[in-house]
Enzyme design. Structure first.
Site, PDB file in Angstrom:
ATOM      1  N   SER A  52       0.831  -1.208   0.000  1.00 57.78           N
ATOM      2  CA  SER A  52       0.000   0.000   0.000  1.00 57.78           C
ATOM      3  C   SER A  52       0.866   1.260   0.000  1.00 57.78           C
ATOM      4  O   SER A  52       1.650   1.463  -0.911  1.00 57.78           O
ATOM      5  CB  SER A  52      -0.962  -0.047   1.195  1.00 57.78           C
ATOM      6  N   ASP A 194      -5.761  -3.495  -2.540  1.00 58.96           N
ATOM      7  CA  ASP A 194      -4.656  -3.261  -1.610  1.00 58.96           C
ATOM      8  C   ASP A 194      -4.061  -4.558  -1.048  1.00 58.96           C
ATOM      9  O   ASP A 194      -4.781  -5.434  -0.568  1.00 58.96           O
ATOM     10  CB  ASP A 194      -5.199  -2.411  -0.448  1.00 58.96           C
TER      11      ASP A 194
END
Length: 346
Positions: A52, A194
């Site tokens: 991320s 993510d």
């Protein structure tokens, strides 16, 4: 033989300012000890992993500049958050209302974030990274974990992607941003979210990936260990601020899906990070005494900063930056020790 120096950075949205600040200071320490102001953070590690926001930072540290060296300094990477963080996490009032805090649809458009990523990375591709990488994401159509690695990208165009797309995919946090629909260089399409969904702390994934890499060939350094085991590694793993938000039994005794949505994401991320840190700590404790200390976990406190991933107000950005500086101030000798160890295997 020289040990393999691995940097790993957790996910955490705008809280990426904290590890970004610490790494900016570590870069300065390294440059001073090395008497080389032109070297950048990416030049001092043999592999970088990220999830991320940590994946975005990893891309910034690994994208090539001149002569195969890192393009961006740690300060330039940090500036993406300090100067442009409010652009990423900005939305008109009407969108705040219609999204119902991410319950009805995603909180933010991916346009501003992707625009910034294109500005920093242009048309650069994964195979050109200066070092081996591991950046996490998750494919929601075929339901499997995706690891963006520069070693695989060099071997097969099926695994090669534009860096801007890699950074967009690893940071496509559910309820915050829409999934990333991207294509590899060979044209294969993926729908990704993510990597924090399963590996918010990617350090153990990085360890597993490093075990199969011929570093002497990739780095063109015959003194670097190939297919290293734990005793051949130095791992520096950074969190994005310790989150200890409490959830009471009384409040969640009869909670439903909506009430559990935010806590579940929070607990998934922090629980994964803590578990991976425990596993690596125990793994390194099995080594002989001189190698036990070669795993470093840096988990700063948030101080006055908010724990939410998307609070990009000027005040909170400043608080996150101060939290990073506070960690540096309180742990300067530890950072100097890490720098010395890294330089021993430069």
């Amino acid at each position: 033989m020289k040990k393999i120096r691995i940097l790993s950075i957790d996910g955490g949205g705008i809280r990426g300012i904290i590890p970004g600040t610490i790494l900016m200071q570590l870069e300065k320490i390294l440059q001073k000890m090395d008497n080389n102001s032109s070297c950048k953070l990416g030049d001092y590690f043999d592999m970088i992993a990220g999830t991320s926001t940590g994946g975005i930072l990893s891309c910034l540290y690994l994208v090539p500049g001149e002569n195969g060296k890192a393009r961006y300094s740690a300060q330039e990477a940090l500036d993406l958050y300090l100067k442009k963080g409010h652009v990423i996490f900005d939305r008109p009032l009407i969108e705040k209302i219609t999204s119902a805090g991410g319950i009805i649809h995603e909180r933010y458009s991916a346009g501003p974030l992707y625009g910034l990523l294109k500005h920093y990375f242009g048309e650069e591709t994964l195979d050109n990274f200066i070092k081996p990488s591991l950046i996490t994401s998750y494919e929601i159509t075929d339901r499997n974990a995706i690891f963006f690695t520069s070693t695989d990208a060099r071997e097969n165009a099926l695994y090669n992607f534009k860096v801007a797309d890699v950074a967009r995919a690893t940071s496509a946090a559910p309820t915050y941003f829409p999934p990333a629909h991207i294509e590899s260089v060979s044209g294969q399409s993926f729908t990704l979210v993510d990597g924090g969904m399963y590996a918010n702390n990617p350090a153990l994934c990085a360890y597993a990936e490093a075990r199969k890499i011929d570093f002497s060939k990739f780095l063109n350094d015959p003194e670097k260990t190939n297919k290293p085991s734990a005793k051949d590694m130095i791992i520096l793993s950074l969190g994005t601020g310790s989150v200890k938000k409490k959830y009471s039994y009384k409040h969640f005794e009869h909670a439903g899906e909506i009430q559990w949505l935010e806590p579940v994401i929070d607990i998934l991320m922090s629980g994964n990070s803590e578990t991976v840190s425990y596993q690596l700590t125990q793994m390194f404790l099995t080594l002989d005494k001189e190698n036990q200390d070669n795993y470093y976990r840096v988990e700063p406190g948030l101080k006055e900063a908010c724990s939410e991933m998307d609070i990009a107000t000027p005040e909170n950005i400043s608080n996150l930056y101060q939290a990073g500086l506070t960690y540096v101030h309180d742990n300067f000798s530890k950072l100097e020790k890490i720098a010395r160890v890294l330089l021993e295997h430069q």
